[in-house]
Design an enzyme around this catalytic site. Structure first.
Site, mmCIF file in Angstrom:
data_model
loop_
_atom_site.group_PDB
_atom_site.id
_atom_site.type_symbol
_atom_site.label_atom_id
_atom_site.label_comp_id
_atom_site.label_asym_id
_atom_site.label_seq_id
_atom_site.Cartn_x
_atom_site.Cartn_y
_atom_site.Cartn_z
ATOM 1 N N ASP A 7 0.870 -1.170 0.000
ATOM 2 C CA ASP A 7 0.000 0.000 0.000
ATOM 3 C C ASP A 7 0.916 1.231 0.000
ATOM 4 O O ASP A 7 2.104 1.125 0.300
ATOM 5 C CB ASP A 7 -0.883 -0.040 1.259
ATOM 6 C CG ASP A 7 -1.652 1.240 1.461
ATOM 7 O OD1 ASP A 7 -2.267 1.719 0.488
ATOM 8 O OD2 ASP A 7 -1.643 1.760 2.598
ATOM 9 N N ASP A 9 -0.049 5.184 0.922
ATOM 10 C CA ASP A 9 -0.204 6.186 1.987
ATOM 11 C C ASP A 9 -0.232 5.538 3.367
ATOM 12 O O ASP A 9 -1.013 4.626 3.622
ATOM 13 C CB ASP A 9 -1.489 6.998 1.763
ATOM 14 C CG ASP A 9 -1.473 7.732 0.433
ATOM 15 O OD1 ASP A 9 -0.472 8.412 0.149
ATOM 16 O OD2 ASP A 9 -2.447 7.612 -0.318
HETATM 17 MG MG LIG Z 1 -2.774 3.336 3.502
#
Ligand SMILES: [Mg+2]
Length: 184
Positions: A7, A9
């Site tokens: 992932d 962010d």
């Molecule tokens: Mg995230």
């Protein structure tokens, strides 16, 4: 073949609460991430980023803005001895219920289609939210939670295989997760 899905962010760069990274200047790389990426480059055959970016769907940035941000990050990673094979992003709004948006597994299936030898059973998903853990679990991956939402591991124990406080800590303690996917 071993594969790592990351992932973005809250894992690679600092999360902006109630906001979006819309330019390279907003993209603050979390401490230790570049060192972690160099470790991963030696341990995984393929490394992908899978990221929901509904800021595009909302008109807050364009795909070109996003590409500029990612060019900046990839350049930093490469200079530090790391590697990212491809970045997948989903621009759709949450309300559109896109199969490409996590926790649906469209991005994982696309990576498997595009890169010969990728096996989701022999893959690790690293994320900082329950959405990421669900994405990884549904795709049959080993799941690693990192970051501030540690409580996700206790509230959703069936979704989380390992927890580390950040990506670098995971990279330094990678053997258990590697063993999990190699024994499958
Ligand atoms: Mg995230």
């Amino acid at each position: 073949m071993t594969t790592l899905f990351l992932d973005r962010d809250g894992v690679l760069n600092e999360r902006i609460i109630d906001g979006y990274v819309t330019k390279p200047g907003d993209f603050k790389i979390i401490d230790g991430v570049l060192d972690a990426m160099a470790i991963f480059a030696r341990r995984f055959d393929k490394i992908f980023i899978v990221t929901n970016q509904q800021g595009i769907g909302k008109g807050l940035m364009t795909a070109e803005d996003l590409e500029q941000i990612h060019r900046f990050f990839l350049n930093e990673v490469n200079q530090a001895g790391g590697r990212v094979d491809k970045i997948y992003f989903c621009p759709a709004l949450k309300s559109a219920n896109s199969f490409m948006r996590k926790p649906s597994i469209g991005m994982a299936l696309q990576a498997r289609r595009e890169f010969e030898g990728v096996s989701l059973r022999h893959s690790i998903m690293v994320g900082d939210t329950a959405t990421d853990m669900l994405f990884g679990r549904r795709a049959g991956m080993c799941t690693v939670l990192v970051g501030e939402e540690k409580e996700v591991a206790s509230s959703h124990p069936h979704l989380v295989d390992y927890y580390y406080k950040d990506l670098y800590t995971f990279a330094k303690n990678i053997e258990p997760a590697i063993k999990t996917i190699c024994q499958k």
